[in-house]
Scaffold this active site. Structure first.
Site: not given
Length: 581
Positions: A157, A235
């Site tokens: 991320e 995710e």
């Protein structure tokens, strides 16, 4: 030997494959239960398991590596292979994961000039040293070498932190140099500039992280990939985590999550985050910081399909039903017998104040001025600062300057006040009444922030100093209390009401099972079971019980020690077979 490739689709030996994966962190589950959790993952219909790799767990001290016990990643991956599961590895340096400092080792912060998660050479040298050892574990386990690893992720991320593509390329090339031959991927949220910031498509295939509105986010991902390649949610957030002080345990209903899963599987591939959350054992829970500090609970249940203690849920059954419409479900025999036990009420045996046993727990370190935890070569736990502040008088200006996270201030071992987060630098006044006055400040590290721009401000303890009547106080003794030597507590010493203290409980059992420590009626602290740190407790909730996996217990005599800092305690604890919040 096989080959996994990313072209128009995910291909294994040239044949398209559908990736249905679940996140399961080996370091949040006792090793004795790895196989059970992986069997349940497979039985739900997953063909892949994904795991982060916490750098701070594997290199707790610079150059000192740990791949044993709960950190035996090779064993975890081997069990997955035994069950015919593929593996996606996200090997850091940064993992977020609501894990202490996002997986970065605290010792990095001993360097006052350290910059993290960017193309800063000293940071990259530390990563390179770590990867050199980590990839010795991972390289033989790739599909090309007969193992189950099919993909590895570059950083994590990153688009939500920075846009330093030079840094991302350095990490990717480092992984390739260390022997990574499976495809590299990145994962980022689809909002703002995150996907663009965090992607290096020439080296790593982009994927997306989100929990809803999947069709729209897949469209944005497809545009980023110029319309080519598979679509994957690395995710798929099917629940959420809890912070101390939340009004309730976060949940997400299974119906909405199942509908989103249908949408994903119609268009692409999925990794559930989390399939099984597990537990933030020890001091390893992280924190978030926006307007204020939000430290995460010990439980990382995440409202996942599999509970913190390994039970299936309605969400598990709902996902299983959706997956069965896409793939044939395997028949899995669960090999691990797990029972829950109610051991009932246990009365305390001994208790001792921290001040009384301090010398048996730590050696004092002198410095003219206060040093933060990292300068003391300490990663986690508490630091006690001590100094003589002289004669009786009015103190009109008392402040802690650049301190984290929570501090108990004692005058002559009497608690004067407690300060937390934003309160720490706020001016206080009080009167000294004794002829000589010893100031003790017990500072707790509540968990380093694991996400966003506050990460470089995570030095714990007292960094700049303590102001007494407008001036910095000098001449300090420091006592490091990582509490990794709980066996050194001297219960023969004195106990004083209202002080931080250790409370000892002993109990004998004939049958071992999972159990839950109900800490209602206790203040704040940390619990140890037969010397193993099972994590923090705090009366503010929402968590009210600590999960104790059966493998931490033994037939015969067992010991639980609670270190409690508020002076709020009971003469008994309860070990129950009833989990929950």
């Amino acid at each position: 030997m096989s080959e996994f490739a990313i072209k128009d689709e995910f291909l294994l030996d040239g044949e398209p494959v559908k990736i249905i994966s679940g996140a399961l962190h080996y370091f949040r589950v006792v090793p004795e239960y790895w196989r059970d959790r992986l069997e349940k993952l497979k039985a739900m219909g997953c063909n892949t398991v994904e795991t982060y790799v916490p750098w701070n767990g594997h290199e707790p001290k610079k150059g000192k590596f740990n791949f044993q016990g709960i950190y035996n990643i090779a064993e975890f991956i081997s069990i997955a292979q035994d069950l015919d599961l593929w593996v996606i590895v996200r090997p850091s340096p940064y993992i977020c994961a609501e894990w202490e400092f996002g997986g970065l080792p605290a010792w990095l912060l001993k360097d006052e000039n350290m910059r993290i998660r960017c193309h800063y050479e000293p940071f990259l040298r530390h990563v390179d040293d770590y990867f050199q050892v980590l990839f010795e574990q991972l390289v033989p386990l790739q599909v090309n070498h007969g193992g189950p690893i099919i993909m590895m992720q570059v950083e994590n991320e990153y688009g939500g932190y920075g846009n330093d593509k030079k840094y991302l390329r350095a990490i990717a090339n480092m992984m390739l140099e260390k022997g990574c031959v499976v495809p590299l991927v990145t994962s980022d949220g689809p909002w703002h500039d995150m996907l663009e910031n965090g992607s290096i498509p020439e080296l790593a295939f982009p994927t997306v992280n989100c929990g809803s509105n999947l069709k729209a986010h897949f469209k944005k991902l497809k545009e980023l990939n110029n319309g080519t390649g598979p679509l994957m949610v690395m995710e798929f957030w099917i629940g959420w985590f809890d912070a101390w002080g939340d009004t309730e345990h976060h949940t997400r209903d299974e119906k909405s999550a199942a509908q989103e899963l249908k949408d994903i599987l119609e268009l692409g591939h999925v990794n559930f985050y989390m399939f099984h959350g597990g537990t933030n054992f020890g001091f390893m829970s992280g924190a978030n910081y926006y307007e204020k500090l939000l430290p995460d609970t010990t439980s990382y249940d995440y409202d996942a399909p599999l509970t913190e203690w390994g039970d299936t849920t309605p969400k598990y059954e709902a996902f299983k039903q959706v997956i069965s419409q896409t793939s044939k479900l395997p028949k899995v025999n669960f090999s691990t017998e797990i029972i829950k036990k109610d051991y009932g009420k246990i009365l305390y045996k001994n208790r001792v104040s921290l001040f009384a046993t301090l010398d048996s727990m730590a050696e004092s370190i002198y410095s003219d001025y206060t040093m933060p935890m990292e300068k003391l070569d300490q990663n986690y736990g508490y630091v006690l600062y001590r100094t003589n502040i002289g004669k009786k008088r009015e103190i009109e200006d008392f402040r802690l300057i650049h301190a984290n996270d929570r501090a108990h201030i004692y005058i002559n071992q009497e608690l004067t006040f407690t300060k937390y987060d934003l309160e720490l630098p706020v001016k206080e006044s009080f009167e000294l009444t004794a002829e000589e006055n010893i100031l003790d400040i017990l500072v707790e590290n509540m968990g380093r922030v694991n996400y966003s721009i506050k990460m470089e401000e995570q030095r714990k303890g007292i960094k700049n100093g303590v102001v007494i009547n407008g001036a910095y106080q000098s001449e300090w003794q420091h006592y490091s209390l990582p509490l990794d030597n709980i066996e050194m507590v001297d219960f023969n010493k004195d106990f004083k009401e209202g002080s931080a203290a250790f409370h000892q409980f002993q109990f004998e059992i004939e049958e071992i099972g999972d159990t839950f420590l109900d800490f209602q009626g206790w203040g704040k602290g940390v619990a140890f079971v037969n010397g193993f740190n099972i994590g923090r407790f705090w009366e503010i909730g929402p968590q009210t019980k600590l999960y104790i996996p059966g493998p931490l217990l033994k037939k015969g005599m067992n010991e639980i020690v609670l270190f409690e800092t508020e002076g709020v305690y009971r003469d008994e604890i309860y070990l129950t077979d009833k989990p929950g919040y």
